[in-house]
Design an enzyme around this catalytic site. Structure first.
Site, PDB file in Angstrom:
ATOM      1  CD  GLU A 149     -54.584  29.332 -77.989  1.00  0.00           C
ATOM      2  OE1 GLU A 149     -55.240  28.275 -78.028  1.00  0.00           O
ATOM      3  OE2 GLU A 149     -54.217  29.849 -76.926  1.00  0.00           O
ATOM      4  CG  HIS A 150     -55.611  29.308 -84.052  1.00  0.00           C
ATOM      5  ND1 HIS A 150     -56.849  29.153 -84.620  1.00  0.00           N
ATOM      6  CD2 HIS A 150     -55.720  30.369 -83.208  1.00  0.00           C
ATOM      7  CE1 HIS A 150     -57.672  30.088 -84.159  1.00  0.00           C
ATOM      8  NE2 HIS A 150     -57.011  30.825 -83.298  1.00  0.00           N
ATOM      9  CB  THR A 151     -50.871  24.025 -82.744  1.00  0.00           C
ATOM     10  OG1 THR A 151     -51.315  24.128 -81.394  1.00  0.00           O
ATOM     11  CG2 THR A 151     -49.839  25.098 -83.026  1.00  0.00           C
ATOM     12  CG  ASP A 152     -56.814  22.429 -81.733  1.00  0.00           C
ATOM     13  OD1 ASP A 152     -56.791  23.270 -82.656  1.00  0.00           O
ATOM     14  OD2 ASP A 152     -57.757  22.353 -80.901  1.00  0.00           O
ATOM     15  CB  ALA A 163     -64.226  34.558 -71.082  1.00  0.00           C
ATOM     16  CB  SER A 182     -69.035  25.717 -76.385  1.00  0.00           C
ATOM     17  OG  SER A 182     -67.732  25.796 -76.884  1.00  0.00           O
ATOM     18  CD  GLU A 212     -67.842  24.078 -80.337  1.00  0.00           C
ATOM     19  OE1 GLU A 212     -68.210  23.582 -79.249  1.00  0.00           O
ATOM     20  OE2 GLU A 212     -67.776  25.297 -80.555  1.00  0.00           O
ATOM     21  CG  ASP A 245     -61.153  24.249 -76.629  1.00  0.00           C
ATOM     22  OD1 ASP A 245     -59.924  24.385 -76.504  1.00  0.00           O
ATOM     23  OD2 ASP A 245     -61.872  25.073 -77.230  1.00  0.00           O
TER      24      ASP A 245
HETATM   25  C1  GAF Z   1     -60.793  27.184 -79.972  1.00  0.00           C
HETATM   26  C2  GAF Z   1     -60.980  25.787 -80.557  1.00  0.00           C
HETATM   27  F1  GAF Z   1     -62.117  25.217 -80.075  1.00  0.00           F
HETATM   28  C3  GAF Z   1     -59.778  24.888 -80.272  1.00  0.00           C
HETATM   29  O1  GAF Z   1     -59.926  23.660 -80.922  1.00  0.00           O
HETATM   30  C4  GAF Z   1     -58.475  25.568 -80.682  1.00  0.00           C
HETATM   31  O2  GAF Z   1     -58.294  25.515 -82.076  1.00  0.00           O
HETATM   32  C5  GAF Z   1     -58.406  26.998 -80.168  1.00  0.00           C
HETATM   33  O3  GAF Z   1     -59.580  27.746 -80.482  1.00  0.00           O
HETATM   34  C6  GAF Z   1     -57.232  27.740 -80.735  1.00  0.00           C
HETATM   35  O4  GAF Z   1     -56.041  27.151 -80.305  1.00  0.00           O
HETATM   36  O5  GAF Z   1     -60.760  27.143 -78.568  1.00  0.00           O
END
Ligand code: GAF
Length: 384
Positions: free
Chosen positions: A32-35, A122, A127, A159, A171
């Site tokens: 999470e928050h790695t992308d 959620a 989106s 986005e 996503d």
């Molecule tokens: C949201 C963002 F859209 C993703 O790109 C990602 O950073 C995520 O938060 C956190 O992992 O879904």
């Protein structure tokens, strides 16, 4: 059935025969928050989808109808560049059109009805599903021959510019590249990816919706992204090879902790550790060791709560409730944070007990019912 409702609504409103496209939401098992830090993620597309009916209309405008909101919106597609407008749901669609125009595509007038069952807010990427679904549909209708990767990038850009969230690519990638029964491990720098089978007969991914939609989610998201950038700027002065947190080590962070400052240091530490967890968890998944995989999920949640600080009390409660049930293998908040769902890794036989116990405890603590979703891993965006 959803597709029939969307089709019937389209034909009732516009009287022509549209192309039908489905676009799934996603879960993320870990990473999470790695992308946006050019690291690793492990998402999958799920059977919560948005269905689109789209056809060219011979006019100079886009006529859009949201089935779920029962709202229509008509926008001219003239020479002036499109700008985000007052209708929030329409901005996701307009953002896609604007990106196509920027790539030199003269988008002709079209009609579009869309609706779905991806719960909003959620953390299941409704989106991204909307953006990817329309991008895919227009790509088909206009014979643009953009690749799925180009569509993912285009949707991500939409986005950024029309929803104001500086998101990574996870996503959109998951929605477009999902495969039935498989999770995808994506390297967000090289965009190389690999599928891992997920044994859905033995294990279920159960989502528990905290019911919290935090109004600060997008601004805090962008702040986290900036904080990571600040950390990279400091490290890069000493280690020119560090171009993103993907390249950083814990030892480097510790060495420059004072200069980074406490907040940026903790944000960076979380990202570096989370990348390692995705690596480790991927090995456990490949070896079928789901108990060990689940432990990485719990550790991920602790980092998101304490260092990255994107959780909230309701999400923490849901993870604690999971942790208190020995049958549950792992749980964590999922997505951007500040609300949305937890993802829970539960052996199939234990799912009814897990849902009953968690729902009862949630009701008792918060005085409101818990919404849960049992998910199936499905294929990415496709024509119906
Ligand atoms: C949201 C963002 F859209 C993703 O790109 C990602 O950073 C995520 O938060 C956190 O992992 O879904």
């Amino acid at each position: 059935m959803l597709a029939q409702r969307v089709l019937a609504s389209f034909q009732h409103r516009y009287g022509t025969n549209p192309l039908l496209v489905r676009a799934p939401g996603r879960v993320n098992l870990i990473g999470e928050h790695t992308d946006y830090n050019e690291g690793f993620v492990l998402p999958a597309a799920i059977d919560k989808e948005i269905v689109f009916a789209v056809a060219l209309n011979g006019l100079n405008s886009a006529r859009l109808f949201s089935l779920d909101k029962a709202e229509a919106c008509e926008l001219p597609l003239g020479a002036a560049p499109l700008q985000p407008g007052a209708t929030l749901w329409a901005n996701y669609l307009l953002g896609v059109v604007a990106q196509l125009q920027r790539r030199g595509v003269a988008v002709p007038g079209f009609d579009c009805v869309f609706g779905g069952n991806v719960p909003m807010g959620a953390g299941l990427s409704s989106s991204a599903a909307v953006e990817c679904g329309l991008a895919f549909a227009l790509n088909e209708l206009l014979h643009l021959e953009l690749s799925r990767l180009e569509l993912a990038r285009l949707a991500q850009q939409a986005e950024h510019e029309f929803a104001g969230v500086q998101c990574g690519v996870m996503d959109q990638f998951a929605s477009l590249f999902g495969q039935a029964g498989q999770v995808v491990r994506l390297d967000c720098r090289s965009l190389e990816y690999q599928y891992f089978p997920f044994d859905s007969a033995a294990y279920h991914l159960v989502l528990c919706n905290s019911g919290v939609k935090h109004s600060l989610a997008s601004s805090e998201y962008n702040t986290r992204r900036q904080e990571c950038g600040q950390g990279v700027a400091v490290l890069n002065r000493y280690y020119p090879q560090v171009r993103s947190l993907r390249d950083a080590t814990l030892a480097q962070l510790t060495q420059h902790q004072t200069e980074l400052g406490e907040v940026v240091y903790r944000r960076c530490r979380y990202v570096v550790e989370e990348n390692q967890r995705v690596e480790t968890a991927g090995q456990h998944l490949a070896a079928g060791n789901m108990a060990a995989f689940g432990q990485q999920m719990y550790a991920s949640h602790a980092g998101l709560r304490d260092d990255y600080q994107v959780s909230c009390p309701e999400l923490d409660l849901l993870v604690e409730l999971a942790q208190g049930q020995p049958a549950v293998l792992g749980a964590r908040m999922m997505g951007g944070g500040f609300g949305g769902c937890t993802i829970n890794l539960v052996p199939a036989a234990a799912v009814p007990g897990f849902i009953a116990a968690t729902s009862a405890a949630f009701q008792q603590h918060l005085g409101r019912p818990l919404e849960t979703y049992q998910t199936t891993i499905v294929g990415g965006v496709s024509v119906l």
